[in-house]
Write an enzyme that holds these catalytic residues in place. Sequence first.
Site, PDB file in Angstrom:
ATOM      1  N   LYS A   1       0.802  -1.221   0.000  1.00  0.00           N
ATOM      2  CA  LYS A   1       0.000   0.000   0.000  1.00  0.00           C
ATOM      3  C   LYS A   1       0.839   1.277   0.000  1.00  0.00           C
ATOM      4  O   LYS A   1       0.314   2.350  -0.287  1.00  0.00           O
ATOM      5  CB  LYS A   1      -0.941   0.001   1.211  1.00  0.00           C
ATOM      6  CG  LYS A   1      -2.009  -1.076   1.153  1.00  0.00           C
ATOM      7  CD  LYS A   1      -2.960  -0.961   2.325  1.00  0.00           C
ATOM      8  CE  LYS A   1      -4.084  -1.980   2.250  1.00  0.00           C
ATOM      9  NZ  LYS A   1      -5.046  -1.861   3.368  1.00  0.00           N
TER      10      LYS A   1
ATOM     11  N   ASN B   1      -0.470   6.419  15.439  1.00  0.00           N
ATOM     12  CA  ASN B   1      -1.640   6.568  14.601  1.00  0.00           C
ATOM     13  C   ASN B   1      -2.365   5.247  14.334  1.00  0.00           C
ATOM     14  O   ASN B   1      -3.563   5.239  14.086  1.00  0.00           O
ATOM     15  CB  ASN B   1      -1.238   7.200  13.260  1.00  0.00           C
ATOM     16  CG  ASN B   1      -2.359   7.187  12.250  1.00  0.00           C
ATOM     17  OD1 ASN B   1      -3.339   7.894  12.375  1.00  0.00           O
ATOM     18  ND2 ASN B   1      -2.220   6.340  11.221  1.00  0.00           N
TER      19      ASN B   1
ATOM     20  N   SER C   1      -5.838  10.080  19.234  1.00  0.00           N
ATOM     21  CA  SER C   1      -6.943   9.518  19.990  1.00  0.00           C
ATOM     22  C   SER C   1      -8.215   9.757  19.181  1.00  0.00           C
ATOM     23  O   SER C   1      -8.279   9.428  17.997  1.00  0.00           O
ATOM     24  CB  SER C   1      -7.017  10.165  21.382  1.00  0.00           C
ATOM     25  OG  SER C   1      -8.099   9.651  22.131  1.00  0.00           O
TER      26      SER C   1
ATOM     27  N   TYR D   1     -14.097   0.642  21.817  1.00  0.00           N
ATOM     28  CA  TYR D   1     -13.316   1.730  21.224  1.00  0.00           C
ATOM     29  C   TYR D   1     -13.126   2.837  22.259  1.00  0.00           C
ATOM     30  O   TYR D   1     -12.021   3.348  22.436  1.00  0.00           O
ATOM     31  CB  TYR D   1     -14.034   2.262  19.987  1.00  0.00           C
ATOM     32  CG  TYR D   1     -13.295   3.387  19.288  1.00  0.00           C
ATOM     33  CD1 TYR D   1     -12.126   3.136  18.574  1.00  0.00           C
ATOM     34  CD2 TYR D   1     -13.769   4.688  19.349  1.00  0.00           C
ATOM     35  CE1 TYR D   1     -11.449   4.157  17.935  1.00  0.00           C
ATOM     36  CE2 TYR D   1     -13.097   5.724  18.716  1.00  0.00           C
ATOM     37  CZ  TYR D   1     -11.937   5.454  18.004  1.00  0.00           C
ATOM     38  OH  TYR D   1     -11.266   6.477  17.379  1.00  0.00           O
TER      39      TYR D   1
ATOM     40  N   LYS E   1      -9.685   4.407  23.932  1.00  0.00           N
ATOM     41  CA  LYS E   1      -9.352   5.822  23.799  1.00  0.00           C
ATOM     42  C   LYS E   1      -9.357   6.551  25.139  1.00  0.00           C
ATOM     43  O   LYS E   1      -8.474   7.385  25.395  1.00  0.00           O
ATOM     44  CB  LYS E   1     -10.313   6.496  22.816  1.00  0.00           C
ATOM     45  CG  LYS E   1     -10.151   6.000  21.381  1.00  0.00           C
ATOM     46  CD  LYS E   1      -8.706   6.130  20.889  1.00  0.00           C
ATOM     47  CE  LYS E   1      -8.553   5.698  19.447  1.00  0.00           C
ATOM     48  NZ  LYS E   1      -7.148   5.771  18.977  1.00  0.00           N
TER      49      LYS E   1
ATOM     50  N   THR F   1     -12.162   9.047   5.937  1.00  0.00           N
ATOM     51  CA  THR F   1     -11.051   8.110   5.827  1.00  0.00           C
ATOM     52  C   THR F   1     -11.586   6.689   5.820  1.00  0.00           C
ATOM     53  O   THR F   1     -12.775   6.448   6.055  1.00  0.00           O
ATOM     54  CB  THR F   1     -10.072   8.264   7.012  1.00  0.00           C
ATOM     55  OG1 THR F   1     -10.746   7.837   8.218  1.00  0.00           O
ATOM     56  CG2 THR F   1      -9.615   9.708   7.167  1.00  0.00           C
TER      57      THR F   1
END
Length: 279
Positions: free
Chosen positions: A39, A83, A134, A148, A152, A183
Amino acid sequence: MTKRTWLITGVSSGFGRAMTTQLLKAGNTVIGTVRNTEKIQDLVEKYPDTFISETLDVTDVPAIHELVNRVATEHQIDVLVNNAGYGLFGAAEELNDDEVNKILATDLTGSIQMIRSVLPFMREQKHGQIIQISSYGGQVAYPGNSMYHAAKFGIEGFSESVAQEVAPFNIGMTIVEPGGARTEFRYGSANVAKLMPEYDDNPSHDFLKMLDPANGLAPGDPQRMAARIIESVDKSDSPLHMVLGSQALDNTIATLEKRLAEYKSEKELAASTDFPEGE
């Protein structure tokens, strides 16, 4: 922009890809980690001298330590950007054990171990900046996102504590809290649990509307968000928490104001558990 060497996890898409591309165009060196090198082959070919591709699964803790120890002896790492991560959607009851363990290992433990690994090198060189990606979901919780949010909220607490520990060594910390962005995080890489019909009319499944582009795209521009993150490193007054996206900021402020009002209403309750004065 001061040219630096950046170590960024998860550069194949999203914020990681956007940041890497902008940094390389500006003449910086980027050490970018991916799980699939195909990628980012275009970046390898276009920037052979300043883009260093590394294969890494951030759930592999020994591999994290090996990679950081190796690249930090070859390059001075000025900035670490944590990230790598993904979203997991579904009510807590709908998630299986493997899904729970995997997202914590990726979104929480992976970031913790990256930071722990890079700190000795930044401390020795007497400078460094850590950017922890975050989410405003590290402050605001919604149904259907429990694990999730667990990751976070957890990484934000860890980062706030570490920020105080390393400030005397001239190491900075920025916790980036983006709102919805266009995204793959939302429209490609999001993981959805095996949904139970018992939750079909429950707020836990509201996320299904968000994941469908037909219901409207997220307002956040990943390129603009990446630019603001990069710019923060050159600022002496960059905040510890940086919210990106007007909707995210409005929701965060509203949630924190509600939480603060609730705490203020509990003064008598809190005091009632203290020993009486003089005892």
